[in-house]
Design an enzyme around this catalytic site. Structure first.
Site, PDB file in Angstrom:
ATOM      1  N   THR A   1      28.821  19.573 -11.231  1.00 28.00           N
ATOM      2  CA  THR A   1      29.436  19.793 -12.529  1.00 28.00           C
ATOM      3  C   THR A   1      28.850  18.837 -13.562  1.00 28.00           C
ATOM      4  O   THR A   1      28.776  17.628 -13.318  1.00 28.00           O
ATOM      5  CB  THR A   1      30.962  19.598 -12.440  1.00 28.00           C
ATOM      6  OG1 THR A   1      31.500  20.508 -11.472  1.00 28.00           O
ATOM      7  CG2 THR A   1      31.629  19.851 -13.784  1.00 28.00           C
TER       8      THR A   1
ATOM      9  N   GLU B 222      26.043  19.977  -0.585  1.00 31.17           N
ATOM     10  CA  GLU B 222      24.671  20.343  -0.253  1.00 31.17           C
ATOM     11  C   GLU B 222      24.653  21.746   0.342  1.00 31.17           C
ATOM     12  O   GLU B 222      25.703  22.275   0.719  1.00 31.17           O
ATOM     13  CB  GLU B 222      24.090  19.346   0.757  1.00 31.17           C
ATOM     14  CG  GLU B 222      24.037  17.916   0.262  1.00 31.17           C
ATOM     15  CD  GLU B 222      23.480  16.941   1.284  1.00 31.17           C
ATOM     16  OE1 GLU B 222      23.453  15.747   0.991  1.00 31.17           O
ATOM     17  OE2 GLU B 222      23.077  17.381   2.380  1.00 31.17           O
ATOM     18  N   PRO B 223      23.477  22.370   0.445  1.00 28.98           N
ATOM     19  CA  PRO B 223      23.412  23.714   1.037  1.00 28.98           C
ATOM     20  C   PRO B 223      24.018  23.796   2.432  1.00 28.98           C
ATOM     21  O   PRO B 223      24.572  24.825   2.813  1.00 28.98           O
ATOM     22  CB  PRO B 223      21.904  23.999   1.072  1.00 28.98           C
ATOM     23  CG  PRO B 223      21.354  23.206  -0.073  1.00 28.98           C
ATOM     24  CD  PRO B 223      22.175  21.954  -0.109  1.00 28.98           C
TER      25      PRO B 223
ATOM     26  N   GLU C  65      36.438  19.480  -4.982  1.00 30.52           N
ATOM     27  CA  GLU C  65      37.128  18.266  -4.520  1.00 30.52           C
ATOM     28  C   GLU C  65      37.888  18.509  -3.218  1.00 30.52           C
ATOM     29  O   GLU C  65      38.846  17.802  -2.919  1.00 30.52           O
ATOM     30  CB  GLU C  65      38.072  17.710  -5.595  1.00 30.52           C
ATOM     31  CG  GLU C  65      37.400  17.319  -6.881  1.00 30.52           C
ATOM     32  CD  GLU C  65      36.340  16.262  -6.690  1.00 30.52           C
ATOM     33  OE1 GLU C  65      36.668  15.118  -6.340  1.00 30.52           O
ATOM     34  OE2 GLU C  65      35.153  16.580  -6.878  1.00 30.52           O
ATOM     35  N   GLY C  66      37.470  19.506  -2.452  1.00 28.29           N
ATOM     36  CA  GLY C  66      38.089  19.797  -1.160  1.00 28.29           C
ATOM     37  C   GLY C  66      38.947  21.043  -1.211  1.00 28.29           C
ATOM     38  O   GLY C  66      39.866  21.131  -2.024  1.00 28.29           O
TER      39      GLY C  66
ATOM     40  N   GLY D 172      29.349  21.492   2.755  1.00 30.24           N
ATOM     41  CA  GLY D 172      30.304  21.843   1.713  1.00 30.24           C
ATOM     42  C   GLY D 172      31.551  21.001   1.841  1.00 30.24           C
ATOM     43  O   GLY D 172      31.586  19.835   1.449  1.00 30.24           O
TER      44      GLY D 172
ATOM     45  N   ARG E  35      41.183  13.723  -6.751  1.00 32.54           N
ATOM     46  CA  ARG E  35      42.016  14.875  -6.375  1.00 32.54           C
ATOM     47  C   ARG E  35      43.240  15.021  -7.276  1.00 32.54           C
ATOM     48  O   ARG E  35      43.561  16.146  -7.683  1.00 32.54           O
ATOM     49  CB  ARG E  35      42.384  14.791  -4.896  1.00 32.54           C
ATOM     50  CG  ARG E  35      41.214  15.248  -4.030  1.00 32.54           C
ATOM     51  CD  ARG E  35      41.377  15.011  -2.560  1.00 32.54           C
ATOM     52  NE  ARG E  35      40.209  15.571  -1.857  1.00 32.54           N
ATOM     53  CZ  ARG E  35      39.788  15.176  -0.664  1.00 32.54           C
ATOM     54  NH1 ARG E  35      40.430  14.216  -0.018  1.00 32.54           N
ATOM     55  NH2 ARG E  35      38.728  15.739  -0.117  1.00 32.54           N
TER      56      ARG E  35
END
Length: 397
Positions: A164, A133-134, A374-375, A137, A253
């Site tokens: 995505t 989200e804005p 994904e981090g 993250g 991941r």
């Protein structure tokens, strides 16, 4: 754990490599230049991929992480087939691999935590995943999108960015909070099907790389979703936190790590083709190596370490072993290694690496996202530290 590719997956690996070589590579530059254009050539792969998924468990979906160890020997299942297939596909093109119908990261989320009825309904839909989200993250616990119970439905309100396949997918797995006052324990994931009133794709992002893949911003305004679309346990357990939702990352991941390995291997192989007539000579002593050979050997070693970490994380998931630490280790190592290898190969090849005559510069751009989504690298290291030290997220920030 055996280090060889399981025999039952050799056919899948071969088929994925053929797709990468014969379909992805020839159109790679075309869709790098035509950002947001849908790669229509991928439609012809849909039936083939569905058949491969039914036979092997999936190329880009992931299997459920069992809570029980298997009693008889070891098992190589969906998680292993996923990473092996994606390594080959991303050797061809990462953006196109992310654009394959019904192979989205949301499919991994569904497979990870959905019940049998949900798997029946959503298992063959193309699903994107909406987390960021804005104002949220890398810290997924900061999510502000809400899902408020109303009769037999949840009403979702909020905004998601960097989704995505957000425009092309048939459904989006949305992370939202049942009660923002409770904190991370109230965060759950919901399947929102395309066309649901209140869900709107508001823009497509322009990106550094993976341009064949659409990346969308989506808003949810009083978006009504059936309670049956909540994935996993609807109960809020403040002691457990949001571990059930986070289990999704234990599956996805290693998937991203596999993508990184594929594009890094492509760069390394192409660099050796361009700069070494006969390839690397592994019998040379250290003092006889040229600077180029030493650099390539070091990158090969790093890439192999990342590959083995990724296979281990997938293998543990297939065999019912908690793999959160290993999944983060694979993602952290592979993301960093891919960034380094693709950029270094671009540098070593000089003009050939920098110009559009070769795909090397494209691979360098594509690889950057694999160290972010994904981090990020920093988040992975934090998770690894928590697992090693036995600390909770509140104890080690």
């Amino acid at each position: 754990m055996y280090l060889e590719i399981p025999g039952k997956f050799k056919g899948l690996v071969g088929q994925a490599h053929q797709v990468a070589r014969q379909v992805f590579r020839p159109i790679s530059r075309k869709y790098d230049r035509a950002e947001h254009d849908y790669p229509v050539e991928l439609d012809m792969l849909a039936a083939l991929l569905d058949a491969m998924n039914d036979a092997t468990g999936g190329i880009a979906g992931s299997g459920k992480l069992s809570q029980q160890k298997h009693s008889e020997g070891v098992r190589n299942g969906t998680n292993m087939s996923t990473v092996l297939g994606l390594i080959e596909l991303c050797w061809g093109d990462t953006g196109l691999a992310l654009s394959l119908p019904r192979q989205g990261l949301g499919n991994s989320a569904i497979a990870a935590v959905a019940n049998d009825e949900q798997l029946q309904r959503f298992g063959h839909k193309w699903a994107a995943m909406a987390i960021t989200e804005p104002e949220a993250g890398s810290d997924s616990a900061a999510i502000r999108t809400t899902a408020i119970a109303d009769g037999d439905d949840y009403i979702i309100n909020g905004e998601k960015i960097y989704v995505t396949s957000g425009e092309r997918a048939e459904a989006v797995v949305v992370w939202a909070s049942l009660n923002p006052n409770i904190g991370r324990a109230a965060i759950k994931s919901f399947v929102v099907e395309k066309g649901t009133p209140g869900m709107e794709v508001v823009r497509l992002e322009k990106k550094l790389g993976i341009k064949a893949s659409d990346t969308a911003a989506i808003t949810f305004t009083n978006c009504r979703v059936p309670k049956a679309n909540l994935l996993g346990n609807p109960e809020v357990d403040t002691k457990k936190g949001f571990g059930g939702v986070m289990q999704t990352f234990d599956n996805t991941r290693p998937v991203v790590a596999a993508m990184a390995i594929g594009v890094a291997r492509a760069s390394l192989e192409r660099t050796q083709e361009l700069l070494l007539n006969k390839g690397l000579n592994y019998t040379k002593s250290d003092q006889d190596l040229t600077a180029l050979e030493a650099s390539l050997l070091e990158m090969e070693a790093d890439l192999e370490a990342a590959r083995l970490l990724t296979l281990k994380a997938a293998w543990m998931a297939d065999n019912g072993q908690p793999n959160s630490k290993e999944a983060s280790m694979a993602k952290a190592k592979a993301g960093r290694v891919a960034n380094h290898i693709t950029l270094e190969c671009t540098r070593l090849c000089g003009p050939a690496g920098y110009l559009e005559d070769e795909l090397l510069e494209k691979w360098a751009r594509d690889s950057k996202i694999l160290d972010i989504f994904e981090g990020t690298q920093q988040i992975q290291k934090l998770i690894i530290a928590r697992r090693i030290l036995g600390k909770s997220s509140s104890e080690l920030k």
